[in-house]
Design a protein around this motif. Structure first.
Motif, short mmCIF file in Angstrom:
data_model
loop_
_atom_site.label_atom_id
_atom_site.label_comp_id
_atom_site.label_asym_id
_atom_site.label_seq_id
_atom_site.Cartn_x
_atom_site.Cartn_y
_atom_site.Cartn_z
N TRP A 103 0.85 -1.19 0.00
CA TRP A 103 0.00 0.00 0.00
C TRP A 103 0.89 1.24 0.00
O TRP A 103 1.65 1.47 0.93
N VAL A 104 0.77 2.02 -1.07
CA VAL A 104 1.46 3.31 -1.14
C VAL A 104 0.57 4.34 -0.45
O VAL A 104 -0.48 4.70 -0.97
N LEU A 105 1.01 4.79 0.70
CA LEU A 105 0.24 5.73 1.50
C LEU A 105 1.06 7.01 1.64
O LEU A 105 1.81 7.18 2.60
N ARG A 106 0.94 7.86 0.64
CA ARG A 106 1.77 9.08 0.67
C ARG A 106 1.37 9.96 1.87
O ARG A 106 0.22 9.90 2.32
N PRO A 107 2.28 10.79 2.36
CA PRO A 107 2.06 11.51 3.61
C PRO A 107 0.83 12.41 3.63
O PRO A 107 0.25 12.63 4.69
N ASP A 108 0.41 12.91 2.45
CA ASP A 108 -0.73 13.84 2.44
C ASP A 108 -1.98 13.22 1.81
O ASP A 108 -2.83 13.93 1.29
N ILE A 109 -2.11 11.89 1.87
CA ILE A 109 -3.21 11.20 1.18
C ILE A 109 -4.58 11.69 1.66
O ILE A 109 -5.52 11.81 0.88
N VAL A 110 -4.70 12.00 2.95
CA VAL A 110 -5.93 12.59 3.48
C VAL A 110 -5.77 14.10 3.57
O VAL A 110 -6.59 14.87 3.09
N SER A 111 -4.66 14.53 4.16
CA SER A 111 -4.35 15.95 4.30
C SER A 111 -2.90 16.10 4.75
O SER A 111 -2.35 15.21 5.42
N SER A 112 -2.30 17.22 4.39
CA SER A 112 -0.92 17.48 4.83
C SER A 112 -0.83 17.56 6.35
O SER A 112 0.25 17.39 6.91
#
Length: 491
Positions: A319-328
């Motif tokens: 799972w690629v879960l980039r740091p701002d996926i929901v919000s920065s």
């Protein structure tokens, strides 16, 4: 006197999904004898350089060492480099709409003057800019350049935007009593349901900055000398043929290096985790790859349902879960204790090299937001898709994947998703028996992509035709200049 190579200025839209194909286009044109000057925004450059410490000040330095003439410049997008564009999307878009063009125009003028001076290389002959910009035709005209519009999405999305006037006239868009029946009057499109149009064409409020950009951009593109598109004729035959009857439209995709290899030009906005060792320990076709791309946001509620659905499914997953996926401001939005709960069969990373992961034999499916690059890469790597579109073209891309090519399953049946449905559909895709139809279908579409880029394939021929037509247009332009000069002297 021998004629010099054409010199193209390329300006990508400053989002990773647009920068990646633009970089590959720059390299491809350079391999065909073009001199290319690539203009990135300072913000994009800084993020790439930060993610790849050896990147330095010039992303194309390794390309030039191989003998290709690709030059590199950066300009401001009108906002401070450290400004959070993800958190302040509308301000970012307003800046691209109103301010960015002034910085580009200044840079284009500098490049044109430098190229015209002695020893500056071939004079600039064209501007290649992303279709979503609202200014390219005006800038190209000011400096007497050909304008090539670069469309990084499928032809179906282009034609829906291109024919917004028909959608308005038929009350399927931008009216108080919008129709909900199928749309069957767009040239080259047999029928499409309104819910399969791009999110911006489904909106009732059409006054947003993104709508203003789209309206202006699709007026501007009508003045383009050529439109090149990152798609394949065979995949969208009727749509492409209809567009070619209206405009100079060339399908030259898929635009990425063959073999799912890494390139010498860094394009990732985040440091890439190496998943190879973990994948090597997993059975063939057993791992689901999960990524929602580089920009779009997922609600915390949906993210939790996906997380629990992955857990319930029992499958192995990356799972690629980039740091701002929901919000920065929410850098770890997963449910409490989740990482530990699934640690024996998962790898959760902030970012990775997507093509490298998709090409690994352990990957058996891709839960995706349906970004166009992701779809092309997944098909090229023979991986069927589980579709979870979030915004813009992704809903229309899903329609192509699920209904037209049948290489994937729709995860988002309505507004809400549930962990039970997520688990059920993951298992349906990944199961050897129930998923076999999607694997067979994706194999057929993969062949179409591979054939298109072979010598004499449709995309290869289309690129050759574009170059031929482009050179003819340059010759005509030079001929007109000589005639004008001759007439002026004679007078």
């Amino acid at each position: 006197m021998e004629r010099q190579n054409p010199h193209a200025i390329i300006v990508p839209y400053p989002l990773q999904g647009h920068v990646i194909p633009s970089v590959h286009l720059a390299t491809d044109l350079a391999q065909r004898g073009f001199t290319v000057t690539f203009i990135n925004t300072q913000a994009i450059h800084r993020q790439i350089a930060k993610a790849h410490s050896p990147a330095g000040d010039d992303l194309f330095s390794a390309v030039r060492k191989s003998g290709l003439d690709v030059r590199y410049r950066t300009v401001s997008d009108g906002l401070p480099v450290g400004f959070d564009r993800s958190l302040n999307h509308d301000q970012f878009m307003e800046s691209l709409l109103h301010v960015f063009s002034a910085h580009v125009e200044e840079e284009v003028e500098s490049i044109v003057k430098t190229a015209s001076s002695e020893g500056g290389g071939p004079p600039v002959s064209c501007l290649i800019a992303d279709t979503f910009f609202v200014w390219p035709s005006k800038v190209a005209k000011k400096f007497d350049l050909l304008y090539v519009s670069f469309w990084t999405e499928p032809a179906l999305v282009f034609t829906l935007y291109y024919h917004m006037n028909l959608l308005r006239q038929n009350r399927h868009f931008a009216c108080p009593d919008v129709r909900e029946d199928a749309i069957d009057y767009i040239p080259g499109v047999s029928a499409i349901n309104p819910q399969d149009m791009m999110s911006y064409l489904q909106d009732t409020d059409t006054t947003s900055v993104c709508h203003r950009i789209i309206f202006a951009a699709f007026e501007d593109v009508r003045a383009a000398d050529f439109v090149i598109c990152n798609s394949v004729h065979e995949l969208e035959n009727d749509t492409v043929s209809a567009l070619q009857a209206e405009t100079r439209f060339y399908t030259i995709g898929p635009i990425f290096p063959p073999g799912c290899t890494k390139t010498s030009v860094a394009t990732s906005l985040w440091p890439e985790s190496d998943c190879t060792h973990w994948l090597n320990s997993r059975p063939h076709g057993s791992v689901l790859y999960v990524s929602c791309g580089s920009y779009a946001h997922v609600t915390k509620t949906d993210l939790a349902e996906i997380a629990h659905g992955l857990s319930m499914s029992g499958v192995h997953f990356i799972w690629v879960l980039r740091p701002d996926i929901v919000s920065s401001t929410d850098t770890d939005p997963l449910p409490v204790g989740y990482r530990k709960e699934v640690s024996d069969r998962s790898m959760i990373v902030p970012w990775c090299h997507q093509r490298q992961v998709l090409s690994h034999p352990a990957i058996g499916g891709f839960l995706t937001h349906c970004g166009w690059n992701s779809i092309l890469e997944s098909i090229w790597c023979n991986v069927p898709l589980l579709c979870f579109p979030l915004l813009t073209d992704q809903f229309t891309n899903r329609k192509l994947v699920v209904e037209d090519w049948k290489v994937g399953i729709n995860l988002r049946d309505g507004r809400q998703i549930s962990k039970e449905r997520v688990s059920e559909k993951i298992n349906h895709l990944m199961d050897a028996k129930s998923g076999s139809q999607y694997r067979a279908a994706v194999g057929e579409v993969k062949k179409a992509l591979e054939n298109a880029v072979k010598p004499n394939g449709s995309s290869h021929q289309s690129m050759n035709q574009f170059i031929k037509d482009f050179n003819a247009a340059i010759s005509d332009k030079l001929g007109d200049k000589k005639m004008h000069k001759s007439m002026s002297n004679g007078y």
